[in-house]
Design a protein around this motif. Structure first.
Motif, PDB file in Angstrom:
ATOM      1  N   GLY A 186      21.391  29.752  42.779  1.00 52.44           N
ATOM      2  CA  GLY A 186      20.629  30.800  43.451  1.00 52.44           C
ATOM      3  C   GLY A 186      20.216  31.861  42.461  1.00 52.44           C
ATOM      4  N   PRO A 187      19.431  32.856  42.897  1.00 51.15           N
ATOM      5  CA  PRO A 187      18.932  33.880  41.980  1.00 51.15           C
ATOM      6  C   PRO A 187      20.019  34.810  41.433  1.00 51.15           C
ATOM      7  CG  PRO A 187      18.166  34.281  44.230  1.00 51.15           C
ATOM      8  CD  PRO A 187      18.818  32.949  44.231  1.00 51.15           C
TER       9      PRO A 187
ATOM     10  N   MET B 121      13.416  30.277  46.403  1.00 49.12           N
ATOM     11  CA  MET B 121      13.749  28.877  46.129  1.00 49.12           C
ATOM     12  C   MET B 121      12.584  27.960  46.490  1.00 49.12           C
ATOM     13  SD  MET B 121      16.711  29.313  44.815  1.00 49.12           S
ATOM     14  CE  MET B 121      17.011  27.586  44.425  1.00 49.12           C
ATOM     15  N   TYR B 122      11.909  28.256  47.602  1.00 45.89           N
ATOM     16  CA  TYR B 122      10.773  27.414  47.997  1.00 45.89           C
ATOM     17  C   TYR B 122       9.717  27.384  46.889  1.00 45.89           C
ATOM     18  CZ  TYR B 122      12.435  26.822  52.842  1.00 45.89           C
ATOM     19  OH  TYR B 122      13.151  26.478  53.958  1.00 45.89           O
ATOM     20  N   LYS B 123       9.640  28.487  46.156  1.00 50.10           N
ATOM     21  CA  LYS B 123       8.697  28.510  45.034  1.00 50.10           C
ATOM     22  C   LYS B 123       8.989  27.363  44.056  1.00 50.10           C
ATOM     23  CE  LYS B 123       6.589  31.156  41.408  1.00 50.10           C
ATOM     24  NZ  LYS B 123       5.304  30.480  41.705  1.00 50.10           N
TER      25      LYS B 123
ATOM     26  N   VAL C  34      22.785  27.335  45.961  1.00 49.73           N
ATOM     27  CA  VAL C  34      22.006  26.897  47.121  1.00 49.73           C
ATOM     28  C   VAL C  34      22.409  25.458  47.399  1.00 49.73           C
ATOM     29  CG1 VAL C  34      19.700  26.385  48.000  1.00 49.73           C
ATOM     30  CG2 VAL C  34      20.052  28.349  46.475  1.00 49.73           C
ATOM     31  N   ILE C  35      22.937  25.203  48.572  1.00 48.72           N
ATOM     32  CA  ILE C  35      23.259  23.819  48.926  1.00 48.72           C
ATOM     33  C   ILE C  35      22.047  23.236  49.632  1.00 48.72           C
ATOM     34  CG2 ILE C  35      24.895  22.280  50.062  1.00 48.72           C
ATOM     35  CD1 ILE C  35      26.949  24.503  49.972  1.00 48.72           C
ATOM     36  N   ARG C  36      21.414  22.264  49.008  1.00 44.34           N
ATOM     37  CA  ARG C  36      20.180  21.697  49.552  1.00 44.34           C
ATOM     38  C   ARG C  36      20.509  20.715  50.680  1.00 44.34           C
ATOM     39  NH1 ARG C  36      15.803  20.548  44.949  1.00 44.34           N
ATOM     40  NH2 ARG C  36      14.605  20.385  46.895  1.00 44.34           N
ATOM     41  N   PRO C  37      19.522  20.365  51.483  1.00 41.84           N
ATOM     42  CA  PRO C  37      19.824  19.564  52.679  1.00 41.84           C
ATOM     43  C   PRO C  37      20.661  18.305  52.421  1.00 41.84           C
ATOM     44  CG  PRO C  37      17.622  20.443  52.865  1.00 41.84           C
ATOM     45  CD  PRO C  37      18.126  20.839  51.494  1.00 41.84           C
TER      46      PRO C  37
ATOM     47  N   PHE D 174      21.917  28.856  51.836  1.00 39.96           N
ATOM     48  CA  PHE D 174      21.391  29.731  50.801  1.00 39.96           C
ATOM     49  C   PHE D 174      22.370  30.883  50.582  1.00 39.96           C
ATOM     50  CE2 PHE D 174      17.846  27.419  52.470  1.00 39.96           C
ATOM     51  CZ  PHE D 174      17.069  27.137  51.365  1.00 39.96           C
ATOM     52  N   PRO D 175      22.361  31.469  49.370  1.00 39.12           N
ATOM     53  CA  PRO D 175      23.401  32.442  49.029  1.00 39.12           C
ATOM     54  C   PRO D 175      23.406  33.708  49.890  1.00 39.12           C
ATOM     55  CG  PRO D 175      22.311  31.665  47.049  1.00 39.12           C
ATOM     56  CD  PRO D 175      21.507  31.165  48.201  1.00 39.12           C
ATOM     57  N   LEU D 176      24.607  34.229  50.046  1.00 36.39           N
ATOM     58  CA  LEU D 176      24.856  35.505  50.719  1.00 36.39           C
ATOM     59  C   LEU D 176      24.217  36.671  49.974  1.00 36.39           C
ATOM     60  CD1 LEU D 176      26.821  36.989  52.830  1.00 36.39           C
ATOM     61  CD2 LEU D 176      28.390  37.224  50.898  1.00 36.39           C
ATOM     62  N   LEU D 177      24.196  36.580  48.641  1.00 37.44           N
ATOM     63  CA  LEU D 177      23.825  37.733  47.806  1.00 37.44           C
ATOM     64  C   LEU D 177      22.397  37.604  47.284  1.00 37.44           C
ATOM     65  CD1 LEU D 177      27.207  37.985  45.873  1.00 37.44           C
ATOM     66  CD2 LEU D 177      26.468  39.338  47.858  1.00 37.44           C
TER      67      LEU D 177
END
Lengths: 489, 489
Positions: free
Chosen positions: B29-30, A130-132, B36-39, A66-69
């Protein structure tokens, strides 16, 4: 290189810094509080990561990134969370540099971001955003994701591996359909952390619950593993949080359950970090330097030839190489020190670097068909026939692994005191150090007062122990919990 | 899930995005441009990392970790370097958030940093600031360090895996006593990258030199591997830079050579990134989705039971489980799809996800003691006796690995044109696409003009090829280099 290490008894903090620097584990980076993990320290971290990553995967989790930012606004969504992290956030406000009229490099004011972004101090918010998107139905659950990443928390007082502005860690973030499942997950991970600490790092740990004031910002419950260092202070070595529905509520993550009803998802998060390298240093190290558990040591055996001329070295090589090859094929990690330093220098050097077993081979050994082994954990010298080395060395490494654990356990036991009077409590904290096992009435008032008086904090609540026979060490009221008190890193 | 994928011929960019999203590889990502790299995508990256990390270590390199944050002033030390990265730097200016009088979360103005810090867009500067401390004598050389980290370059136009504001990569940074040794290192790594691409990713690559305008900001020479995607565009898949003494000069890193003289150190740096995942998608994918090379596929075999009732599934399980167990013990990565979707749905799903081999087992197969295999690379259906599956499946996986490479190589060869006239050049670039092999007079003027006319750029200089018989495709002057032209990602 060998500038001498401050003795632990003289100044433990200086001892620590000396070992970290001289063993080549880490250095401070140019930006205040950041850390450079040098190759010898990084192999140690890789050797810690490897078994934990395997255990995480074996229990059904998958890695992701997941992103750093993170947008600043995300932090306002969970009230406790923002309180916990607001004071140590690195904030990105611009996206360009430019050269000004005087030839100086400046931040381009025109590149100012509309919304500032934060470097992750932990990833709950970005992950739950993201889970949303990913979770709609009970069929999408559980989500069992882990990531290995860097984290930034702007720290004022830093110490290598223990507290730095940037560190490396893994953080697991799981989503579940029921509260029970989330609690089960939280405890399962606590079990993995305990196994990692005890079986790989040779560090005995207590498992327990954090009090309200020490728990993670945004969690319902924080479980932890706590270890005792050789200065008798506590080190929190890993935490596993049951987040309840706090983050799913903040990010409005619901799922359709089997009865077609919308429900908020239940969450956990859990992490261990490069802090574990600090734990290994302080749980085992002595005045000569590191003592590394064989399972995670970059080198398990160092071979030192007791001969400095070319023909002598040739003989050593001829004598010992087949043995080393055989051991390497068995997976033993070996370093051969053929440098032109004296054997004595090499002994000090590799003792400082904590290699579990030293193998010495000189002319007399060759004549007798033998070799000398020296254990780093006990200093014991063992002379063995050449033809049993391949068989015996792996067994010795197992013994050393166990030996370090047993020493650390005995040390903790010796320095854990069950106490019922507050004067006794204060005397131990001030004069002897160590862990105190006592009753606590469960009030924040008591907790704060003890902290004020002594700087000791509740390291963990021994939630499995029955407090009914105990009284609070401070208030004398009936105890609500049996707790471990100590001064902590 | 299966929403249909845009055909490549209709819109290649949409095809790419559809595959990335629907196969569960990645998401935005937001924060704009982050990924986001997914599994499923991350396992692919782990399977690329693993062999490369092994090769890097086998060639004597060690891993370490340098800080994410770099003082702004470091960027001014190497003039080309700052020019190359100034326009895409994420700048940290503050270290705290606070809640203002209206209850809003704001950046605390009092936490402004004296000197702004930059999130690494690459790590030469911070690493050479440390090498200055670590390198004194020729005895300290070579330094052969690599790190696996995240990188931020603020990009305006992003595409998942190919160009994002944050990506993951490895970056090697080595220090040497001589120019020759640095050049040898640069080429050695280029060789590893070629091996990684061809033997693991099944992507044939051209190796060559970058022109002045395309080389790394701060390098003397940039070597690269270039691959052709299925839309006939080029993708730079890895670079290895000979930095000469540029960074050692900028950070004043000298060493005492064997003759007791102070000399500037010679440097290299080299990297491949999560872009390689994009390369795998685009070098092999077809209208059904991904086609993954077995060596890096998260699952190499998917077993689909052709039976949906419980007793049928039980029979399938009894029949095939021993075979699957045996194969797993051999290291084959297998997924069993027992979900209650239809077999047809599962076929599409796993074809889309690119699993190299599908194993179908239904009642008739069980009766006949057989199973059906379907190759993802060719679509070929193979019926095999149960008792040869364990032996044949690994061989089939090897064939598929080779098959994908051969297809990609044939595709590149078919779409590489040796050209001597500029009108022909333009016609191919505009109407057919692909690589053009031609002479170049070596001038920047020619390079710029061709880029203006056609958007094609020099992908690499085939420095081993003799240009003496060729003329520049644009100017008609005698060629200085044989080059590969193409439109690039």
């Amino acid at each position: 290189m060998s500038k001498g290490i401050t003795p632990q008894s003289q100044n433990y903090a200086s001892w620590y810094t000396d070992v970290v620097k001289q063993a080549g584990l880490a250095d401070y980076g140019p930006v205040k509080g950041t850390m450079v993990i040098r190759p010898y320290g990084f192999i140690l971290w890789e050797n810690i990561k490897e078994p934990l990553d395997r255990m995480i995967k074996e229990t059904g989790h998958v890695n992701a990134y997941f992103p750093l930012l993170i947008p600043k606004s995300f932090f306002s969504k969970e009230a406790e969370h923002i309180k916990g992290f607001a004071k140590e956030c690195a904030v990105v406000t611009h996206t360009r540099l430019k050269i000004d009229d005087e030839g100086e490099i400046i931040v381009d004011p025109e590149s100012k971001l509309e919304e500032e972004v934060i470097i992750r101090p932990t990833s709950e918010t970005v992950i739950w955003s993201m889970y949303k998107k990913w979770i709609q139905s009970y069929r999408d659950l559980p989500v069992l994701i882990n990531q290995w990443v860097n984290i930034v928390r702007w720290e004022m007082r830093t110490r290598l591996f223990l507290r730095t502005s940037e560190f490396l860690w893994q953080e697991g973030h799981t989503a579940h359909a029921t509260a029970e499942e989330a609690e089960e997950e939280t405890l399962k991970i606590l079990g993995l952390y305990k196994k990692l600490a005890e079986e790989f790092l040779a560090i005995p740990v207590l498992t327990g619950l954090k009090s309200e004031s020490e728990k993670f910002a945004g969690a319902e419950q924080t479980y932890c593993i706590e270890a005792m260092m050789r200065d008798k202070r506590a080190l929190q070595a890993g935490t596993s949080h049951n987040l309840g529905q706090n983050f799913s509520r903040a990010f409005n993550v619901t799922f359709q359950n089997r009865d077609n009803q919308e429900e908020l998802v239940f969450a956990t998060s859990w992490g261990v970090s490069t802090r574990l390298v600090g734990a290994v240093i302080m749980a085992h190290g002595d005045d000569k330097g590191l003592r590394l558990p064989p399972k995670i040591a970059p080198y398990q055996v160092v071979m030192v030839p007791i001969s400095r001329d070319e023909s002598g070295c040739l003989k050593v090589r001829k004598f010992i190489s087949p043995v080393l090859d055989e051991m390497r094929a068995k997976g033993v990690r070996i370093y051969e020190d053929w440098s032109d330093n004296t054997p004595g220098f090499k002994f000090n050097e590799w003792e400082m670097k904590g290699v579990p077993l030293r193998l010495e081979v000189g002319p007399r050994d060759i004549e007798g068909g033998k070799a000398v082994l020296v254990r780093r954990d006990t200093g014991e010298k063992i002379i063995l026939e050449k033809n049993v080395l391949t068989e015996q060395i792996p067994l010795l490494l197992e013994e050393i692994q166990k030996g370090l654990f047993d020493q650390a356990l005995a040390f903790r036991q010796k320095n854990t005191h069950t106490v019922s009077s507050y004067s006794n409590f204060k005397d131990i904290i001030e004069n002897k150090g160590g862990f105190i096992r006592c009753g606590w009435d469960g009030t924040q008032k008591t907790e704060m007062k003890i902290k004020e008086d002594t700087k000791a904090t509740i390291r963990c609540i021994l939630y499995k122990e029955d407090p009914s026979e105990m009284r609070c060490v401070y208030s004398g009221n009936s105890a609500k919990h049996v707790v471990i008190y100590g001064k902590a890193y």
